[in-house]
Structure formats: structure tokens, C-alpha cells
Design a protein around this motif. Structure first.
Motif, PDB file in Angstrom:
ATOM      1  N   GLU A   1      -9.475  -0.133  -8.355  1.00  0.00           N
ATOM      2  CA  GLU A   1      -8.071  -0.169  -8.774  1.00  0.00           C
ATOM      3  C   GLU A   1      -7.461   1.215  -8.730  1.00  0.00           C
ATOM      4  OE1 GLU A   1      -7.270  -2.310 -12.408  1.00  0.00           O
ATOM      5  OE2 GLU A   1      -6.810  -3.924 -10.999  1.00  0.00           O
TER       6      GLU A   1
ATOM      7  N   GLN B   1     -14.475   5.217   1.313  1.00  0.00           N
ATOM      8  CA  GLN B   1     -14.580   6.500   0.623  1.00  0.00           C
ATOM      9  C   GLN B   1     -14.957   6.397  -0.841  1.00  0.00           C
ATOM     10  OE1 GLN B   1     -11.677   9.574   2.000  1.00  0.00           O
ATOM     11  NE2 GLN B   1     -10.638   7.810   2.848  1.00  0.00           N
TER      12      GLN B   1
ATOM     13  N   ARG C   1       2.705   1.854  -3.307  1.00  0.00           N
ATOM     14  CA  ARG C   1       1.926   2.432  -4.407  1.00  0.00           C
ATOM     15  C   ARG C   1       1.826   3.950  -4.313  1.00  0.00           C
ATOM     16  NH1 ARG C   1      -2.038  -1.930  -3.171  1.00  0.00           N
ATOM     17  NH2 ARG C   1      -0.971  -3.774  -3.944  1.00  0.00           N
ATOM     18  N   ARG C   2       2.188   4.513  -3.147  1.00  0.00           N
ATOM     19  CA  ARG C   2       2.236   5.976  -3.079  1.00  0.00           C
ATOM     20  C   ARG C   2       3.510   6.494  -3.736  1.00  0.00           C
ATOM     21  NH1 ARG C   2      -0.126   6.484   3.114  1.00  0.00           N
ATOM     22  NH2 ARG C   2      -1.825   5.023   2.697  1.00  0.00           N
TER      23      ARG C   2
ATOM     24  N   THR D   1      -6.005   8.667   1.863  1.00  0.00           N
ATOM     25  CA  THR D   1      -5.012   8.095   2.761  1.00  0.00           C
ATOM     26  C   THR D   1      -4.829   8.901   4.032  1.00  0.00           C
ATOM     27  OG1 THR D   1      -3.284   9.265   1.577  1.00  0.00           O
ATOM     28  CG2 THR D   1      -3.748   7.033   0.887  1.00  0.00           C
TER      29      THR D   1
ATOM     30  N   SER E   1      -8.198   3.585  -6.818  1.00  0.00           N
ATOM     31  CA  SER E   1      -7.962   3.920  -5.420  1.00  0.00           C
ATOM     32  C   SER E   1      -6.729   3.198  -4.877  1.00  0.00           C
ATOM     33  CB  SER E   1      -9.203   3.572  -4.603  1.00  0.00           C
ATOM     34  OG  SER E   1      -8.988   3.863  -3.250  1.00  0.00           O
ATOM     35  N   TYR E   2      -6.630   1.892  -5.179  1.00  0.00           N
ATOM     36  CA  TYR E   2      -5.434   1.154  -4.740  1.00  0.00           C
ATOM     37  C   TYR E   2      -4.186   1.765  -5.363  1.00  0.00           C
ATOM     38  CZ  TYR E   2      -8.732  -2.486  -3.308  1.00  0.00           C
ATOM     39  OH  TYR E   2      -9.754  -3.172  -2.737  1.00  0.00           O
ATOM     40  N   GLY E   3      -4.313   2.179  -6.625  1.00  0.00           N
ATOM     41  CA  GLY E   3      -3.174   2.744  -7.345  1.00  0.00           C
ATOM     42  C   GLY E   3      -2.678   4.026  -6.706  1.00  0.00           C
ATOM     43  N   LEU E   4      -3.559   4.699  -5.962  1.00  0.00           N
ATOM     44  CA  LEU E   4      -3.159   5.930  -5.283  1.00  0.00           C
ATOM     45  C   LEU E   4      -2.582   5.645  -3.894  1.00  0.00           C
ATOM     46  CD1 LEU E   4      -6.200   8.119  -6.295  1.00  0.00           C
ATOM     47  CD2 LEU E   4      -3.823   8.574  -6.887  1.00  0.00           C
ATOM     48  N   GLY E   5      -2.490   4.377  -3.553  1.00  0.00           N
ATOM     49  CA  GLY E   5      -1.914   4.021  -2.263  1.00  0.00           C
ATOM     50  C   GLY E   5      -2.935   3.952  -1.148  1.00  0.00           C
ATOM     51  N   ALA E   6      -4.190   3.757  -1.489  1.00  0.00           N
ATOM     52  CA  ALA E   6      -5.212   3.620  -0.458  1.00  0.00           C
ATOM     53  C   ALA E   6      -5.297   2.162  -0.018  1.00  0.00           C
ATOM     54  CB  ALA E   6      -6.561   4.085  -0.976  1.00  0.00           C
ATOM     55  N   THR E   7      -5.629   1.954   1.246  1.00  0.00           N
ATOM     56  CA  THR E   7      -5.821   0.595   1.723  1.00  0.00           C
ATOM     57  C   THR E   7      -7.213   0.129   1.310  1.00  0.00           C
ATOM     58  OG1 THR E   7      -6.783   1.346   3.782  1.00  0.00           O
ATOM     59  CG2 THR E   7      -4.408   1.027   3.765  1.00  0.00           C
TER      60      THR E   7
ATOM     61  N   VAL F   1       0.832  -1.199   0.000  1.00  0.00           N
ATOM     62  CA  VAL F   1       0.000   0.000   0.000  1.00  0.00           C
ATOM     63  C   VAL F   1       0.872   1.256   0.000  1.00  0.00           C
ATOM     64  CG1 VAL F   1      -1.626   1.346   1.371  1.00  0.00           C
ATOM     65  CG2 VAL F   1      -1.993  -1.107   1.053  1.00  0.00           C
TER      66      VAL F   1
ATOM     67  N   GLU G   1      -9.824   2.082   3.302  1.00  0.00           N
ATOM     68  CA  GLU G   1      -9.993   3.453   2.798  1.00  0.00           C
ATOM     69  C   GLU G   1     -10.776   3.449   1.490  1.00  0.00           C
ATOM     70  OE1 GLU G   1      -5.855   5.220   4.742  1.00  0.00           O
ATOM     71  OE2 GLU G   1      -5.830   4.319   2.762  1.00  0.00           O
ATOM     72  N   THR G   2     -10.489   2.459   0.654  1.00  0.00           N
ATOM     73  CA  THR G   2     -11.182   2.355  -0.625  1.00  0.00           C
ATOM     74  C   THR G   2     -12.665   2.062  -0.424  1.00  0.00           C
ATOM     75  OG1 THR G   2      -9.163   1.538  -1.630  1.00  0.00           O
ATOM     76  CG2 THR G   2     -11.210   1.111  -2.825  1.00  0.00           C
TER      77      THR G   2
END
Lengths: 254, 287
Positions: free
Chosen positions: B172, B187, A87-88, A116, B174-180, A84, B183-184
Motif C-alpha cells: 500500500e 522493487q 496517486r503521485r 517510478t 508503494s501504491y500510495g507513492l504512485g508506483a504501479t 497510478v 514497480e511495487t
């Protein structure tokens, strides 16, 4: 074109969906702050390869990966690495523009921060900077509170690029970012990718060879899950060293 | 070659089919309208503020629905409070976490079956589990729990359907932005699924408010001289009150029953209208 350091170092990378092996021992050093294009016939594994670079591949059921991918020398598949958080650092732009439908344009730009944990006080500045970076500011500055999905396809894709750079990643992965938008919008996004290549390490999958030639510094040609050739774009398209590459770029198959 | 008359047979079939479909819409609506109008005419002479604000009585003209109305609203509020969070959470598990696992598949098949179980069976379960075993007695709480169990499968299935309709590309992104995952879900997925979840919930609440059989078994009473004053209070609900009036020997009570039905339908329509407004409000945010 200057020689630069390696950002992502891939070695002996295999990837599978269940019993079906898609990638076979890929070795590749992706240079920092340059645009690297991945080309190859449909089903050659280029999208899968891209998704291995930010550990999105493993989100698919029964997907497995073997081998190492090093980001600035650190293995992203090491046990201590949280995918996770990874990916940031390695952002992604997808084939189909996917702004969040319930969110405004500004909120979409801030999505990475909102999702996040927190939006800092200077949110307005961040939105403006990211939208300028994505060459979208002039078109949307008066309607930032309008929904992201109210934009045209090409604008939506640039919005998604703005969204991806807001979290300030080191690397941007783009999976056929122009395949779902019209030719004019494609030209704008291509220019944008070229400009972003100054500051970001970009890996872009494309099925369009002319596009690869226009926007990338280096190009990798994949076939049947294997890396056939990886070289300077100018060299690969003018004087490929492998017969398969030449056959593909001259349109003998694919 | 392309003369209209050539396809005359096909055009007749087209029209015939259209008329059959139209009839399928109109006939049930007519039957329903007749029933409602008939009940409204019968009940009109009794409908008044007094009817709504009075307690039951041996004298039909003085009897009212107040305790049953308050009881219905109380029980339904509890039902919603219990069933909606549990149902949505279960749907989130099935669709987001347990996806494709054999456990989730088995659970899902069973939930679909549970939705088809007759409501009186839930009443018996409620009697055994809540009234007796958990020691809740013949209370508002036991009734709320029983009805919550009854509508839970519907809430879960509707919520699951709403979650399923959220495109995977948004997850995807959302995950690609680093969200868990959490969180996905919180939100991105849930806000998009909300209108669909609300629709399913509206339907199930409407079903629960008209339920009679399980509450007879759980122990609703038809002659309440006070308002339910707590979770452990005994209670009445509108369908029980109506049912009781129809079983009385004096024909005047049938008028009370008709008026009671009008009140029940009005409450149901009001709840539905409120819920639909709420749903539209959220849907409008989506473009």
C-alpha cells in the motif's frame, strides 16, 4: 484564517465493500493549503472516505465507488484518469509507519522517485530538503545509509511523511498518522502536520478529538457513513450546529 | 498457597514432555549420523582424487565418478535455470495478480497435489513429453526439463509463502507513492521475499540432485566413457552410478558405491552451503 479556494470537491460520494455500503452520498469541499480533520466513531467510514480521495479504496477486493471527486475541477474518477499517476499528486501516510525494510533512510526518502523510474542527479539535495521538511534531518543526517527500520516509531512516521512529500504531491492524506506512536513523537508529528498545512492541502483522519482541535483548520464529523457536520474547527468544537456532533465531542458516545 | 510442591504433578508432566521432544530430535539425528559414518568408513578406502577424476571401468579399483559428477551438476544447473524463473513467476501471479480468483484457487490446490506425486510418475511424463514427443532424446536437456517439472510445485509453493509474508502495508505504501503494480512487485515485494524464495529453492534443488527414479525412466546411462558435451548429449548422474554399482556381482563395487554416496552428499552439502550463504547475505540487508 483566510478563506481559500477549494482543492478537492466531493459530491454525492458512495462507497461500498461488496453489498455493504460504507459511505452515503458525501458532499464536501476540501480547502486548499489547509488542514482538514476527519473525526467520528470507529467504523464510521472515515478511513474509507480518505482512501476514496486517492483511489486506494478500489484496490480492495469488491470495493466500489460512486459519485465524483474533483481535484482542481477535474474528476479523478473519470475514465481518462490513471489512478497510478493520480496517486503521485495525492500522497498518503498510513496508520502504521511502513518504511521499506530493505532500503536505507535516504533510499526511503527517494522511494517515490526510485519506484517510478528515476532518481535525478540532485538526489542528495532532495533527501535533505524532504527530511528538513519532515523535521527529521537533524536526527538522521549522519546515518542516511542506515536502514529506515532502524529508527524509532515516531521517526519512522516522519520518514514516511518525508517519503510522501518527496514526490511533491498537491494533497497529503494521513490515516491516523499518530495512532501507532508514543505521545512525544505524536507531538512532533502534530507540529509537523500543522507546518505542512502552510504548503499542502492535508486531510487527516483521527480518532482523537483533541488532536483534531490542535492541528486542523476545518473538521468534518462523520457518523454511520454520513457527513454530519463540516465546519471551521473552532466553530465545530465550541458551537456545533448538530446535536449528534455535540454529543460526540462532549463524550456522550463514541 | 503458592508453594512449589502444589504443582508437582504439572512439573513432572512438563519434564516428561520435554524429554519426549528432545528424543524426537536426537533419535533421527543419531540414525542419520550412523548411516553417514557407516558409508564414510566403507567408502574411505576408495575416496581419492583419482576416484573423482576417473571414468567408469570394469575393474572396481580403477572406476571413477567423473562423468556422473559432471552430469549431475549439468542436469541440476539446467533444472534450476528452468524451474526457478518459472516457479517464481507462477508464484507472483498466484499471490499478486490472481489473488482470490477462483482460477488461482483451483491452480493452487492442484499445485499442492502435484508436489505429492511420486517422482517416477514425473519420469514417465518426461519420457513421453520431452524424450519422445519433443524429440529431445535421452539427453541432458530432457533430464533437466523432467527434474524442473518435478520441483516446480515445491518452488512455487515456497515462493508463494515467501511473497505472502511480505506485509500488505508495504504494498500500500508503494501504491500510495504512485508506483504501479509491477514497480511495487519488482522493487518492494520481491526483494523482501527473496530470502524465503531462496530457502525453498535450496530445498527443492537438494531434492532434485538425489533423484534416481525419474532419470532411470528418462534414460540416464550408468556407463559413460565421455563427458556430456551439450544439451543433446547422453548423460549419467551420481545416483544412477551409485545404484548401478550396488547391483554389480563383485563386492568391491559396493565400496565404490559408498564412496559415490560420500561424493553425492558432499556436492549436496556444498550446494546447500552456497545457497544458505547467499540467502543470509540478502537477509542481512533486512532489518
Amino acid at each position: 484564517m483566510s478563506t481559500t479556494s477549494t482543492k478537492l470537491s466531493v459530491s454525492d460520494l458512495d462507497a461500498s465493500y461488496g453489498d455493504h455500503q460504507v459511505l452515503h452520498s458525501i458532499d464536501m469541499d476540501i480547502p486548499a493549503k489547509e488542514v482538514t480533520a476527519l473525526i467520528g466513531p470507529s467504523g464510521c467510514g472515515k478511513s474509507t472516505y480518505l482512501r476514496c480521495l486517492n483511489r486506494m479504496h478500489e484496490l480492495t477486493t469488491a470495493a466500489t465507488v460512486n459519485g465524483t471527486v474533483q481535484l482542481d475541477g477535474a474528476d479523478i474518477y473519470h475514465d481518462d484518469i490513471d489512478p497510478v499517476l493520480l496517486r503521485r499528486h495525492i500522497g498518503m501516510v498510513f496508520q502504521k509507519p511502513a518504511p521499506f525494510p530493505t532500503w536505507s533512510i535516504a533510499d526511503n526518502v527517494l522511494a517515490g522517485l526510485k519506484l517510478t523510474g528515476g532518481v535525478p542527479d540532485n538526489a542528495d539535495e532532495i533527501v535533505e530538503k524532504a527530511l528538513k521538511g519532515a523535521a527529521l534531518w537533524e536526527e538522521v543526517k549522519d546515518k542516511l545509509d542506515k536502514p529506515g527500520t532502524s529508527l524509532s516509531g515516531g521517526q519512522q512516521q516522519r520518514l514516511c511523511i518525508a517519503r510522501a512529500i518527496t514526490v511533491e504531491p498537491d494533497v497529503l492524506l494521513m490515516d491516523e498518522p499518530c495512532s501507532a506512536i508514543d505521545p512525544v513523537a505524536t507531538a512532533r508529528v502534530e507540529n509537523l502536520i500543522h507546518e505542512l498545512g502552510e504548503n499542502y492541502t492535508i486531510v487527516v483522519v483521527t480518532h482523537n478529538m483533541q488532536q483534531a482541535a490542535r492541528i486542523s483548520d476545518k473538521t468534518a464529523f462523520l457518523m454511520m457513513g454520513e457527513l454530519v457536520e463540516f465546519d471551521e474547527t473552532s466553530k465545530l468544537f465550541s458551537n456545533p450546529s448538530k446535536q449528534e456532533t455535540e454529543d460526540y465531542i462532549t463524550g456522550k458516545f463514541g | 498457597m503458592m508453594n512449589k510442591d502444589q504443582r508437582i504433578g504439572g512439573r513432572i508432566a512438563e519434564w516428561g514432555f520435554r524429554i519426549v521432544c528432545l528424543a524426537a530430535v536426537i533419535i533421527p539425528l543419531l540414525v542419520l549420523a550412523t548411516l553417514i559414518v557407516d558409508v564414510a568408513i566403507d567408502g574411505a578406502q576408495r575416496l581419492s582424487w583419482e576416484f573423482i577424476s576417473s571414468y567408469p571401468s570394469r575393474i572396481p579399483e580403477q572406476a571413477g565418478v567423473l562423468p556422473a559428477l559432471v552430469g549431475s551438476l549439468f542436469v541440476i544447473a539446467l533444472t534450476g535455470l528452468l524451474a526457478i524463473p518459472i516457479g517464481v513467476a507462477a508464484a507472483v501471479y498466484l499471490n499478486e495478480y490472481g489473488k482470490n480468483s477462483w482460477v488461482a484457487n483451483i491452480i493452487e490446490i492442484n499445485i499442492a497435489n502435484l508436489a505429492g506425486v511420486p517422482s517416477v510418475v514425473y519420469g514417465l511424463l518426461g519420457l513421453g513429453l520431452f524424450v519422445r514427443f519433443a524429440g529431445m532424446g535421452r539427453s541432458v536437456l530432457a533430464a533437466g526439463c523432467t527434474l524442473a517439472l518435478l520441483i516446480l510445485p515445491i518452488v512455487i509453493m515456497a515462493s508463494r509463502e515467501a511473497l505472502r509474508s511480505v506485509p500488505g502495508s508495504l504494498r500500500e505504501a508503494s501504491y500510495g507513492l504512485g508506483a504501479t503494480k509491477w514497480e511495487t512487485i519488482r522493487q518492494v515485494v520481491l526483494p523482501m521475499a527473496l530470502p524465503g524464495i531462496l530457502t525453498g529453492t535450496i530445498l527443492s534443488i537438494s531434492r532434485a540432485i538425489g533423484e534416481t527414479a525419474p532419470l532411470i525412466v528418462v534414460g540416464a546411462v550408468a556407463y559413460m566413457t565421455f563427458l556430456p558435451d551439450g544439451l543433446d548429449s547422453s548423460f549419467s548422474v551420481l545416483p544412477i552410478q551409485i545404484y548401478d554399482w550396488t547391483t554389480r556381482p563383485q563386492p568391491e563395487f559396493l565400496i565404490n558405491a559408498a564412496a559415490g554416496i560420500v561424493v553425492l552428499l558432499s556436492v549436496m552439502l556444498l550446494l546447500n552451503a552456497a545457497a544458505i550463504l547467499l540467502r543470509n547475505k540478502y537477509q542481512k540487508r533486512m532489518y
